[in-house]
Write a protein that holds these residues in place. Structure first.
Motif, short mmCIF file in Angstrom:
data_model
loop_
_atom_site.label_atom_id
_atom_site.label_comp_id
_atom_site.label_asym_id
_atom_site.label_seq_id
_atom_site.Cartn_x
_atom_site.Cartn_y
_atom_site.Cartn_z
N ALA A 19 51.08 64.06 10.01
CA ALA A 19 49.99 63.72 10.71
C ALA A 19 48.80 63.62 9.73
O ALA A 19 47.88 62.67 9.80
CB ALA A 19 49.59 64.57 11.86
N ALA A 20 48.77 64.41 9.00
CA ALA A 20 47.67 64.43 8.10
C ALA A 20 47.79 63.27 7.14
O ALA A 20 46.75 62.42 6.81
CB ALA A 20 47.47 65.52 7.08
N GLY A 27 42.29 56.32 6.99
CA GLY A 27 41.27 55.91 6.59
C GLY A 27 40.25 57.43 6.66
O GLY A 27 39.00 57.66 6.10
N VAL A 28 41.02 58.56 7.05
CA VAL A 28 40.40 60.02 7.24
C VAL A 28 40.52 60.43 5.77
O VAL A 28 41.30 60.56 5.20
CB VAL A 28 40.99 60.80 8.04
CG1 VAL A 28 40.26 61.94 8.23
CG2 VAL A 28 41.23 60.05 9.46
N ASP A 29 39.28 60.86 5.18
CA ASP A 29 39.10 61.40 3.88
C ASP A 29 39.25 62.77 3.64
O ASP A 29 39.66 63.20 2.62
CB ASP A 29 37.54 60.94 3.32
CG ASP A 29 36.45 61.54 3.82
OD1 ASP A 29 36.63 62.31 4.78
OD2 ASP A 29 35.36 61.01 3.69
N PHE A 30 39.14 63.66 4.93
CA PHE A 30 39.12 65.22 4.80
C PHE A 30 38.38 65.70 3.60
O PHE A 30 38.93 66.52 3.21
CB PHE A 30 40.75 65.51 4.73
CG PHE A 30 41.79 65.11 5.81
CD1 PHE A 30 41.40 65.71 6.87
CD2 PHE A 30 42.78 64.06 5.48
CE1 PHE A 30 42.37 65.43 7.97
CE2 PHE A 30 43.61 63.79 6.72
CZ PHE A 30 43.40 64.46 7.92
N GLU A 31 37.27 65.03 3.33
CA GLU A 31 36.41 65.51 2.66
C GLU A 31 35.43 66.77 3.21
O GLU A 31 35.02 66.49 4.26
CB GLU A 31 35.56 64.45 1.97
CG GLU A 31 34.69 65.28 0.67
CD GLU A 31 33.66 64.03 0.29
OE1 GLU A 31 32.72 64.12 -0.29
OE2 GLU A 31 34.50 62.95 0.00
N ILE A 32 35.41 67.85 2.59
CA ILE A 32 34.48 68.91 3.07
C ILE A 32 33.24 68.85 2.17
O ILE A 32 33.31 69.00 0.94
CB ILE A 32 35.18 70.20 3.04
CG1 ILE A 32 36.40 70.15 3.57
CG2 ILE A 32 34.26 70.93 3.53
CD1 ILE A 32 36.34 69.65 5.14
N GLU A 37 35.14 68.21 -2.25
CA GLU A 37 36.56 68.29 -2.44
C GLU A 37 37.32 67.93 -1.05
O GLU A 37 36.73 67.73 0.08
CB GLU A 37 37.05 69.73 -2.62
CG GLU A 37 36.55 70.22 -3.91
CD GLU A 37 37.25 71.84 -4.25
OE1 GLU A 37 38.42 71.93 -3.82
OE2 GLU A 37 36.63 72.32 -4.87
N THR A 38 38.29 67.29 -1.51
CA THR A 38 39.13 66.69 -0.21
C THR A 38 40.59 67.59 -0.22
O THR A 38 41.06 68.12 -1.32
CB THR A 38 39.65 65.24 -0.94
OG1 THR A 38 38.51 64.36 -1.00
CG2 THR A 38 40.92 64.78 0.32
N ILE A 39 40.85 67.81 1.13
CA ILE A 39 41.95 68.74 1.34
C ILE A 39 43.14 68.07 1.03
O ILE A 39 43.46 66.88 1.55
CB ILE A 39 41.86 69.21 2.78
CG1 ILE A 39 40.51 69.80 3.17
CG2 ILE A 39 42.98 69.95 3.22
CD1 ILE A 39 40.43 69.98 4.70
N PRO A 40 43.98 68.69 0.11
CA PRO A 40 45.26 67.89 -0.32
C PRO A 40 46.20 67.98 0.90
O PRO A 40 46.14 68.97 1.64
CB PRO A 40 45.70 68.58 -1.69
CG PRO A 40 45.00 69.90 -1.29
CD PRO A 40 43.62 69.86 -0.60
N LEU A 41 47.35 67.10 0.88
CA LEU A 41 48.13 67.26 1.87
C LEU A 41 49.09 68.69 1.75
O LEU A 41 49.54 69.18 2.68
CB LEU A 41 49.26 66.35 1.77
CG LEU A 41 48.91 65.05 2.21
CD1 LEU A 41 49.92 63.74 1.80
CD2 LEU A 41 48.19 64.88 3.51
N ALA A 42 49.27 69.08 0.29
CA ALA A 42 49.82 70.47 0.24
C ALA A 42 48.94 71.48 0.89
O ALA A 42 49.62 72.49 1.29
CB ALA A 42 50.10 70.61 -1.28
#
Length: 127
Positions: A19-20, A27-32, A37-42
């Motif tokens: 899902a991530a 287009g969701v960047d998951f940037e905090i 930083e961007t949350i990695p899939l791992a």
């Protein structure tokens, strides 16, 4: 019970990571913003796996020491899931990141909680 929990945890890791990846693809960047930083899939996989295994330990402990383990587990799991929905709002990510993180928390809970509750019901019936 442990086998059911580990399978549920692996299912949650797979579902959340997929899902991530799908959210990232649209287009969701998951940037905090705090560290940029961007949350990695791992990262999604590791955190989902860890939290799911905490749920397994909780279920096993309740099965061992509670007179009503399924009921107690469900109350606790729903409460912890509700609490887990707070950090995405305070992390400061974009609206898309916040919504995606909320959905990912719910995906993990939707996989793990029912599986553990079914496992507890079966174990209770076998007592």
């Amino acid at each position: 019970m442990i086998r059911v929990g580990v399978v549920a945890a692996l299912g949650a890791v797979l579902a959340v990571t997929l899902a991530a990846a799908l959210a990232r693809a649209v287009g969701v960047d998951f940037e905090i913003p705090d560290g940029g930083e961007t949350i990695p899939l791992a990262g999604f996989a590791v955190v989902t796996g860890f939290c799911s295994l905490v749920g397994v330990v909780l279920a096993v402990a309740l099965l061992r020491w509670s007179a009503r383990p399924t009921e107690r587990f469900l109350w606790t799991a729903v409460s912890l899931t509700a609490i887990s929905l707070v950090p995405p709002f305070v992390a400061g990510g974009s609206g898309a990141t916040t919504i995606a993180l909320l959905v990912l928390h719910l995906v993990a809970a939707a996989v793990v909680v029912p599986a553990l509750a079914r496992g507890l019901r079966s174990a209770e019936a076998g007592r």
